[in-house]
Design an enzyme around this catalytic site. Structure first.
Site, mmCIF file in Angstrom:
data_model
loop_
_atom_site.group_PDB
_atom_site.id
_atom_site.type_symbol
_atom_site.label_atom_id
_atom_site.label_comp_id
_atom_site.label_asym_id
_atom_site.label_seq_id
_atom_site.Cartn_x
_atom_site.Cartn_y
_atom_site.Cartn_z
ATOM 1 N N HIS A 183 0.816 -1.224 0.000
ATOM 2 C CA HIS A 183 0.000 0.000 0.000
ATOM 3 C C HIS A 183 0.843 1.264 0.000
ATOM 4 C CE1 HIS A 183 -3.913 -1.933 0.342
ATOM 5 N NE2 HIS A 183 -3.365 -2.786 1.171
ATOM 6 N N ASP A 186 -0.833 -4.983 5.994
ATOM 7 C CA ASP A 186 -1.847 -5.824 5.357
ATOM 8 C C ASP A 186 -1.571 -5.996 3.866
ATOM 9 O OD1 ASP A 186 -2.348 -3.060 5.082
ATOM 10 O OD2 ASP A 186 -4.333 -3.514 4.277
ATOM 11 N N GLU A 187 -2.126 -7.064 3.326
ATOM 12 C CA GLU A 187 -2.178 -7.298 1.883
ATOM 13 C C GLU A 187 -0.845 -7.071 1.164
ATOM 14 O OE1 GLU A 187 -6.743 -6.430 0.759
ATOM 15 O OE2 GLU A 187 -5.580 -4.630 1.090
ATOM 16 N N VAL A 188 0.216 -7.654 1.695
ATOM 17 C CA VAL A 188 1.513 -7.537 1.033
ATOM 18 C C VAL A 188 1.592 -8.597 -0.062
ATOM 19 C CG1 VAL A 188 4.012 -7.617 1.339
ATOM 20 C CG2 VAL A 188 2.547 -6.746 3.175
#
Ligand SMILES: *[C@@H]1O[C@H](CO)[C@@H](O)[C@H](O)[C@H]1NC(C)=O
Ligand SMILES: *[C@@H]1O[C@H](CO)[C@@H](O)[C@H](O)[C@H]1NC(C)=O
Ligand SMILES: *[C@@H]1O[C@H](CO)[C@@H](O)[C@H](O)[C@H]1NC(C)=O
Ligand SMILES: *[C@@H]1O[C@H](CO)[C@@H](O)[C@H](O)[C@H]1NC(C)=O
Ligand SMILES: *[C@@H]1O[C@H](CO)[C@@H](O)[C@H](O)[C@H]1NC(C)=O
Length: 555
Positions: free
Chosen positions: A293, A353-355
């Site tokens: 992100h 998150d969401e790597v």
């Protein structure tokens, strides 16, 4: 039905966004309330909800009200303090006087609505704070918020341990005053003894996907205080834009913001927001989400992100922050030492998150690093990165919160880490995380950017204790957060999309676990929504057909 077709196309938009990988935080738990699907499939049968009169939201732990009505002496009414006072209390007196008595004239009032001033009755609220307060003190995670209120025929007294408890009590006091048919301000004989169930009652706003102006953020802090929320989780930057105007790295917003002049938060904006929140007993916890992100960071910090490769050549794409380059950690050290100074709260949210591991897996330097370190999977690279980041931030004297993936990917983090659970299947995750001994926050049930008609009920029935853990696991739950991600939200709809849907979360996190039946809460929520409208917020209808005595008018 038209509305369900609209909803269906909304679902398609979401699916499309997920496929095209621009989707963040869309997974959510659903369908945990039987009432929820009822209101969606049978909206045309919804009956009009009659609001309560003078009932508080969120419901106090102990609330004892008698059918005796006492008049408020509006002409002479004032707030008085006891031995301890400070600017925080004085400012609250001014705010609550206005909230109770100075209704905005710019409303469409129903014809029966009138306000008369009577010169008899209760003349003051005594606010007795039992410990000294300082003008410049901050509200913290472990601050005592309890208070008691006692109202009888001729006296009204509020007791609290701290000035922050007094603020919560003033809010409740302002809510139990109402207008009778004669137009008098009245309050029933009442005894309240109150404290929050959870110390962390947060609301996340995302100011990266769309910019939200300072004035809306300030207005929202007022709404939060009136719903007893106490943490503004500010997801300030993300892939699409970087509106934080850094002192040490001004290029981050010059190149990463949507507009470097008009779509940024200057240092003085940020200090104003923190101070406004402080005076209302709200902590500002900034989130600088890494290593994923971070596309907007890379516009100025050209060596910060991992270069992605195709067939042995850089392909012009960038992935998460480069975990291998030593310069990464030099930058993070400088950047977070600024953040630690700018934001006074004890906590910083570090994301995680969401790597996506695809880019790391394509990059020769990362591949070589994996070999050198003897790692087996990319989660270990994330662990390596997070470990270094947590050490940096820990050395700055701050505590930190992270999203659940950091734990899910096998990273070992410091024992004082707070893990925020946001994915579906949260019951298992809360069980796992608390078994490991970490403090947790629940967000999964409260993704307010996902919309369904009447969905406040599903927010309301989601209880953070509703997983098979034992008492010591449940002690580790600090509370939860309502999240409003910014894909489809900006100044035009932020307030109405949030309120009063977030109020349902507010009550879940403040009130006793046994206060949990939507059908019982609904008339009180209806009154609360109208109260917010009367106070100038564009709080949307939540319970079906109805009207407010004071209706919102766009100015
Ligand atoms: C909703 O309406 C449908 C069709 O009229 C009906 O079959 C169903 O029982 C209703 N559901 C509830 C929960 O009232
Ligand atoms: C306050 O008193 C009135 C008059 O007796 C009564 O009708 C009303 O239900 C009371 N309010 C509450 C919240 O109990
Ligand atoms: C990066 O830092 C590590 C550990 O501090 C050191 O062993 C390594 O030589 C450094 N690499 C470069 C390219 O400076
Ligand atoms: C709860 O479970 C945890 C982990 O399984 C255990 O360490 C702890 O002793 C248990 N506590 C109680 C009160 O049973
Ligand atoms: C909630 O209410 C129950 C029953 O009145 C009580 O036993 C319990 O202590 C309350 N919980 C809290 C956190 O105050």
């Amino acid at each position: 039905m038209a509305s369900s077709r609209q909803y269906l196309s909304f679902v398609f938009v979401i699916i499309f966004l997920c496929i095209s990988q621009t989707c963040c935080h869309y997974e959510t738990s659903q369908g945990n309330s039987p009432l929820y699907s009822q209101t969606n499939s049978n909206t045309s049968k919804l009956k009009l909800t009659s609001p309560t009169t003078g009932a508080p939201w969120p419901m106090p732990q102990s609330y004892n009200v008698k059918p005796d009505v006492n008049v408020i002496n509006v002409g002479n009414f004032k707030f008085v303090h006891g031995k301890y006072q400070c600017m925080i209390l004085d400012e609250a007196f001014i705010r609550y006087y206005k909230l109770i008595f100075n209704h905005n004239e710019n409303f469409r009032r129903s014809s029966s609505y009138k306000i008369l001033k009577f010169e008899s009755g209760i003349t003051q609220l005594e606010v007795l704070v039992n410990t000294p307060c300082k003008d410049n003190e901050y509200f913290k995670l472990d601050t005592d918020e309890s208070y008691n209120i006692k109202i009888s025929k001729d006296s009204a007294v509020l007791n609290s341990k701290t000035v922050w408890g007094a603020l919560r009590g003033l809010e409740t006091f302002s809510q139990i005053i109402y207008h009778d048919k004669l137009g008098q301000y009245v309050v029933n004989t009442t005894t309240i003894s109150d404290h929050p169930r959870f110390p962390h009652r947060g609301l996340l706003l995302d100011t990266s996907r769309h910019f939200v102006s300072k004035n809306i953020l300030l207005q929202n802090l007022d709404a939060m205080a009136q719903n007893k929320f106490n943490v503004f989780h500010w997801h300030i930057v993300d892939d699409p834009s970087f509106p934080y105007e850094s002192i040490m790295f001004p290029e981050l917003s010059q190149k990463g913001a949507y507009d470097p002049e008009t779509h940024v938060y200057t240092q003085s904006d940020i200090q104003e927001i923190i101070e406004y929140a402080r005076l209302r007993g709200i902590r500002v916890v900034p989130e600088f989400d890494t290593p994923g992100h971070t596309q907007s960071w890379g516009k100025a910090q050209t060596d910060l992100l991992t270069k992605c490769y195709t067939k042995g050549q850089p392909n012009g794409q960038f992935g998460p922050i480069d975990p291998v380059n030593n310069a990464t950690y030099t930058f993070l050290q400088k950047f977070f030492s600024e953040i630690a100074n700018v934001f006074p709260d004890q906590y910083i949210h570090l994301g995680g998150d969401e790597v996506s591991f695809n880019c790391w897996a394509s990059n020769p330097a990362v591949k070589e690093f994996i070999k050198k370190m003897g790692f087996f999977f990319y989660g270990q690279v994330e662990e390596y990165y997070m470990q270094k980041l947590l050490d940096i931030v820990g050395r700055l004297g701050k505590g930190y919160q992270i999203w659940q993936e950091v734990i899910d990917n096998g990273a070992k983090v410091r024992p004082d880490t707070v893990v925020e659970v946001w994915k579906s299947g949260w019951e298992k995750e809360m069980d796992k995380v608390t078994k490991m001994g970490y403090k947790t926050l629940l967000a999964s049930c409260w993704y307010l950017d996902m919309i369904k008609l009447g969905d406040w009920q599903s927010f309301y029935v989601c209880d953070p204790f509703n997983f098979p853990g034992n008492a010591s696991q449940k002690k580790l739950i600090q509370g939860g957060e309502a999240c409003l991600w910014g894909e489809f939200v900006d100044d035009t709809n932020l307030m109405s999309r949030l309120w009063p849907r977030a109020s349902a979360v507010g009550e879940r996190l403040w009130s006793n676990q046994t206060v949990s039946i939507p059908f019982v809460a609904q008339p009180r929520l209806e009154e609360h929504r109208c109260r917010m409208v009367g106070r100038g917020f564009p709080a949307e209808p939540a319970t079906g057909p109805g009207f407010c005595k004071e209706e919102y008018i766009h100015s």
